[in-house]
Design a protein around this motif. Structure first.
Motif, mmCIF file in Angstrom:
data_model
loop_
_atom_site.group_PDB
_atom_site.id
_atom_site.type_symbol
_atom_site.label_atom_id
_atom_site.label_comp_id
_atom_site.label_asym_id
_atom_site.label_seq_id
_atom_site.Cartn_x
_atom_site.Cartn_y
_atom_site.Cartn_z
ATOM 1 N N VAL A 1 6.966 2.611 4.188
ATOM 2 C CA VAL A 1 8.333 1.850 5.354
ATOM 3 C C VAL A 1 9.062 1.518 4.287
ATOM 4 C CG1 VAL A 1 7.673 -0.435 6.488
ATOM 5 C CG2 VAL A 1 6.167 1.728 6.985
ATOM 6 N N HIS A 2 8.896 0.901 3.166
ATOM 7 C CA HIS A 2 10.175 0.416 2.536
ATOM 8 C C HIS A 2 11.313 1.228 2.142
ATOM 9 C CE1 HIS A 2 11.945 -1.291 -1.093
ATOM 10 N NE2 HIS A 2 12.305 -2.957 -0.057
ATOM 11 N N GLN A 3 10.698 2.174 1.843
ATOM 12 C CA GLN A 3 11.703 3.401 2.067
ATOM 13 C C GLN A 3 12.537 3.725 3.117
ATOM 14 O OE1 GLN A 3 12.589 4.826 -1.251
ATOM 15 N NE2 GLN A 3 14.354 5.580 -0.313
ATOM 16 N N CYS A 4 11.447 3.684 4.137
ATOM 17 C CA CYS A 4 12.081 3.734 5.373
ATOM 18 C C CYS A 4 13.436 3.224 5.664
ATOM 19 C CB CYS A 4 11.304 4.293 6.043
ATOM 20 S SG CYS A 4 10.744 5.866 6.538
ATOM 21 N N LEU A 5 13.265 1.498 5.347
ATOM 22 C CA LEU A 5 14.289 0.268 6.005
ATOM 23 C C LEU A 5 15.095 0.541 4.485
ATOM 24 C CD1 LEU A 5 12.332 -2.182 5.811
ATOM 25 C CD2 LEU A 5 13.442 -1.209 7.481
ATOM 26 N N THR A 6 14.812 0.973 3.588
ATOM 27 C CA THR A 6 15.796 0.996 2.906
ATOM 28 C C THR A 6 16.778 1.779 3.242
ATOM 29 O OG1 THR A 6 14.709 0.346 0.344
ATOM 30 C CG2 THR A 6 16.472 2.162 0.467
ATOM 31 N N SER B 1 0.770 -1.124 -0.114
ATOM 32 C CA SER B 1 0.095 -0.361 0.006
ATOM 33 C C SER B 1 1.134 1.086 -0.021
ATOM 34 C CB SER B 1 -0.782 -0.125 1.290
ATOM 35 O OG SER B 1 0.402 -0.356 2.842
ATOM 36 N N SER B 2 0.455 2.567 -0.161
ATOM 37 C CA SER B 2 1.116 3.447 0.391
ATOM 38 C C SER B 2 1.690 4.157 1.225
ATOM 39 C CB SER B 2 0.193 4.706 -0.389
ATOM 40 O OG SER B 2 -1.081 4.793 1.117
ATOM 41 N N GLU B 3 1.229 3.271 2.192
ATOM 42 C CA GLU B 3 1.784 3.283 3.833
ATOM 43 C C GLU B 3 3.219 1.899 3.781
ATOM 44 O OE1 GLU B 3 -2.300 4.481 3.977
ATOM 45 O OE2 GLU B 3 -1.489 3.156 3.280
ATOM 46 N N MET C 1 5.627 10.357 8.666
ATOM 47 C CA MET C 1 6.095 10.063 6.815
ATOM 48 C C MET C 1 4.595 9.313 7.250
ATOM 49 S SD MET C 1 9.063 9.197 6.439
ATOM 50 C CE MET C 1 9.583 9.330 4.192
ATOM 51 N N ILE C 2 3.918 8.933 6.997
ATOM 52 C CA ILE C 2 3.048 7.926 6.915
ATOM 53 C C ILE C 2 1.384 8.612 7.524
ATOM 54 C CG2 ILE C 2 1.143 6.431 8.054
ATOM 55 C CD1 ILE C 2 3.725 4.142 8.132
ATOM 56 N N ARG C 3 2.187 9.749 8.465
ATOM 57 C CA ARG C 3 1.052 10.217 9.498
ATOM 58 C C ARG C 3 0.463 11.885 8.234
ATOM 59 N NH1 ARG C 3 1.896 9.855 15.473
ATOM 60 N NH2 ARG C 3 0.501 8.019 15.732
ATOM 61 N N LYS C 4 2.061 12.318 7.612
ATOM 62 C CA LYS C 4 2.236 13.644 6.455
ATOM 63 C C LYS C 4 1.210 13.055 5.437
ATOM 64 C CE LYS C 4 5.098 16.631 4.673
ATOM 65 N NZ LYS C 4 6.993 16.702 4.018
ATOM 66 N N GLN C 5 1.352 11.351 5.087
ATOM 67 C CA GLN C 5 0.719 11.782 3.844
ATOM 68 C C GLN C 5 -1.028 11.315 4.164
ATOM 69 O OE1 GLN C 5 2.549 8.730 0.759
ATOM 70 N NE2 GLN C 5 0.502 7.404 2.161
ATOM 71 N N ASN C 6 -0.678 10.657 5.271
ATOM 72 C CA ASN C 6 -2.927 10.360 5.602
ATOM 73 C C ASN C 6 -3.088 11.232 6.788
ATOM 74 O OD1 ASN C 6 -4.595 9.147 6.072
ATOM 75 N ND2 ASN C 6 -4.964 6.910 5.673
ATOM 76 N N PHE D 1 13.741 4.324 12.864
ATOM 77 C CA PHE D 1 13.222 3.977 11.723
ATOM 78 C C PHE D 1 11.295 4.124 12.476
ATOM 79 C CE2 PHE D 1 10.260 0.028 10.445
ATOM 80 C CZ PHE D 1 10.190 0.358 9.295
ATOM 81 N N LYS D 2 10.788 3.144 13.318
ATOM 82 C CA LYS D 2 9.598 3.824 14.007
ATOM 83 C C LYS D 2 9.159 4.828 13.078
ATOM 84 C CE LYS D 2 8.755 0.707 17.080
ATOM 85 N NZ LYS D 2 8.373 -0.145 18.488
ATOM 86 N N SER D 3 9.702 5.954 14.135
ATOM 87 C CA SER D 3 9.385 7.748 14.413
ATOM 88 C C SER D 3 9.792 8.322 12.531
ATOM 89 C CB SER D 3 10.686 8.058 15.203
ATOM 90 O OG SER D 3 10.079 9.396 14.876
ATOM 91 N N ALA D 4 10.349 7.957 12.478
ATOM 92 C CA ALA D 4 10.615 8.244 10.271
ATOM 93 C C ALA D 4 8.743 7.360 9.714
ATOM 94 C CB ALA D 4 11.990 7.979 10.114
#
Length: 158
Positions: A47-52, A41-43, A113-118, A106-109
Motif C-alpha cells: 500500500v505504501h508503494q502504491c501511494l508513493t 506488514s507486507s500488505e 498486488m496484495i492478492r497476487k502476493q497473498n 490506487f485502491k484497484s492497484a
C-alpha cells in the motif's frame, strides 16, 4: 444519506485534498503501531508503494502520506487533468485525472498486488467502498501534512 462529494466542485486541476481511505470493517491489515511508529506488514508495504507511485501515474504533487494499520492518509494537489473543461460527473463517467479516478486506481492497484502476493486474500475485500476527502486551502497544507505525519503518535489517544 448525504452525497460524499461536494456537488459543485470538479475535484480536478488545482484541487488540494486530504484523502482518507479505510479498510473494510477497519481490519488492521497494514501493520501495527509500536512506540509511536508504524511497523508495516507486507500488505502495508504494498500500500505504501502504491501511494508513493501515485505521482508516476497522475499529475499530482504529493505533500504527505502515511499508511496506518487500518487506513491511509494522502495529501496532494492535482496539478492538471487532461480536459479541464470536463468535470468528474460529465456524461456519467469518471474523468481521467480527477480525484475519483486517482482513488479508484490506487485502491484497484493495491488490492491486485496484495492478492497476487497473498492468495489467501483473493476473496477478501480490502477497502471500504468509499473514501473521505477534505479540500485543503494552500495556507493549511503544512498544518495538514503535520497532522498526517503525527498520526502514529496520536493513534491510540483517541
Amino acid at each position: 444519506m448525504r452525497p460524499p462529494r461536494l456537488p459543485d466542485w470538479h475535484y480536478g486541476r488545482g484541487t488540494t485534498v486530504l484523502v482518507t481511505i479505510i479498510t473494510k470493517d477497519r481490519r488492521p491489515l497494514f501493520g501495527r503501531i509500536e512506540s509511536d511508529v508504524v511497523l508495516l506488514s507486507s500488505e502495508g508495504l504494498i500500500v505504501h508503494q502504491c501511494l508513493t507511485d501515485i505521482p508516476d501515474h497522475f499529475d499530482v504533487q504529493m505533500h504527505a502520506k502515511i499508511v496506518m494499520p487500518e487506513h491511509v492518509h494522502a495529501l496532494f494537489t492535482i496539478l492538471s487533468t487532461p480536459n479541464p473543461f470536463r468535470t468528474e460527473r460529465d456524461f456519467g463517467v469518471l474523468v481521467p485525472g480527477t480525484l475519483p479516478v486517482i482513488v479508484r486506481s490506487f485502491k484497484s492497484a493495491s488490492t491486485r498486488m496484495i492478492r497476487k502476493q497473498n492468495p489467501g486474500y483473493r476473496k477478501l475485500t480490502i477497502w471500504q467502498s468509499s473514501y473521505h476527502d477534505r479540500l485543503v486551502e494552500p495556507a493549511s497544507i503544512d498544518r495538514v501534512a503535520r497532522y498526517i505525519l503525527d498520526n502514529p503518535r496520536n493513534y491510540h489517544r483517541g
